[in-house]
Motif scaffolding. Structure first.
Motif, PDB file in Angstrom:
ATOM      1  N   VAL A 158       0.846  -1.092   0.010  1.00 53.70           N
ATOM      2  CA  VAL A 158       0.485   0.287  -0.075  1.00 53.70           C
ATOM      3  C   VAL A 158       0.650   1.269   0.336  1.00 53.70           C
ATOM      4  O   VAL A 158       1.488   1.229   0.881  1.00 53.70           O
ATOM      5  N   HIS A 214      -6.901   3.329  -1.534  1.00 50.73           N
ATOM      6  CA  HIS A 214      -5.406   3.713  -0.860  1.00 50.73           C
ATOM      7  C   HIS A 214      -4.924   3.836  -2.684  1.00 50.73           C
ATOM      8  O   HIS A 214      -5.595   2.859  -3.980  1.00 50.73           O
ATOM      9  N   TYR A 243      -7.864  -1.620   6.319  1.00 46.35           N
ATOM     10  CA  TYR A 243      -7.046  -0.583   5.193  1.00 46.35           C
ATOM     11  C   TYR A 243      -7.510   0.806   6.425  1.00 46.35           C
ATOM     12  O   TYR A 243      -6.747   1.769   6.365  1.00 46.35           O
TER      13      TYR A 243
END
Length: 287
Positions: A17, A26, A181
């Motif tokens: 990420v 993201h 996330y």
């Protein structure tokens, strides 16, 4: 008219990420490849302007929330198609497992309807339609092995990785990708060696692939679900050549080039895990 299409699962050899975007999503950089664990999609063209979905597993939606339904509707709406379709999904890929089960079904519907209805769309055009359905769908439309960037839709295709056996294990926990996330601290991440993995794949260096398997989501998923980390540790102890989590989990997979070791790993886990699979790595694009 009818058509049967295979919808193979994907695994992440690396998952990074890069940053959180202003829109709340993201940016990722990950290397994905396909394995020979697949759902089987049967498409039957209907005269009536309707979409019918039937799924072998009752806890998978068989309505407009199913990505296969959304794919058919998107294709019909964009091209003004008045024919209907019955979609039967024989689910073999574990659900909510980090293996793109829903996305690969949607991609298979796009490819299959393109053939069955003789629409003449290119694979790139189908992938563009797939992007409106989900960020993994463009990759699943193409298949093969690729670096995916952006939200997962920017694809750079790679050679097929070295042939190997893949042992997939899905523990009985539910993982929310959104939660993972939200808990990620991008500034503290140790980023995978994506370039090194590309070189290992290109050079058919199996040991190099094994040593570079990495997924930045593991830490958060393991904190929320310790049994997933225990499963990874067991696979390492049992002698897997490389082990990592796929997607946001909870599926852990191991790879080995030794068939007997693959069977031994499978047998070691099957006694206490319900969803264990031994498959081959595919890694080649759809025709």
């Amino acid at each position: 008219m009818q058509k049967i299409v295979k919808a193979p699962a994907k695994i992440n050899l690396t998952l990074d990420v890069v940053r959180k975007r202003d829109d709340g999503y993201h940016d990722v950089e990950m290397i994905m490849t396909t394995v020979d664990l697949a759902d089987r999609i049967k498409l039957v063209s209907l005269d009536e302007d309707q979409i019918i979905v039937d799924v072998t597993k009752g806890y998978v939606p068989s309505n407009e929330n199913n990505l296969a339904y959304i794919a058919a509707r998107e294709l019909k709406d964009r091209l003004g198609i008045k024919q209907g379709v019955s979609i039967f999904i024989d689910k073999q890929i574990p659900v909510s497992a980090g293996l793109a089960g829903g996305s690969t079904d949607a991609a298979a519907v796009l490819r299959g309807l393109n053939d069955m209805w003789e629409l003449g769309l290119s694979i790139e055009e189908l992938a563009d339609i797939g992007l409106s359905i989900g960020s993994d769908v463009p990759f699943c439309v193409h298949g093969g092995t690729a670096i995916a960037r952006g939200r997962g839709e920017l694809l750079e295709f790679l050679p097929t990785p070295p042939p190997c056996w893949v042992i997939l294990v899905k523990p009985s926990v539910g993982v929310s990708t959104k939660d993972i996330y939200e808990r990620l601290n991008v500034s503290e991440l140790k980023h995978p060696d994506t370039e090194g993995m590309v070189n290992a794949i290109t050079n058919q260096d199996f040991n190099g692939v094994c040593s570079r398997l990495e997924n930045v989501m593991e830490k958060v998923t393991f904190e929320l679900h310790p049994k997933v980390e225990i499963l990874k540790e067991r696979l390492i102890q049992y002698g897997a050549d490389g082990v990592v989590m796929s997607g946001s989990g909870p599926t852990i997979f191991a790879i080995t080039q030794n068939e007997h070791r693959a069977i031994r790993l499978y047998n070691s886990l099957k006694g206490f895990m319900e969803e264990v699979y031994v498959v081959r790595l595919l890694g080649n694009k759809h025709e």
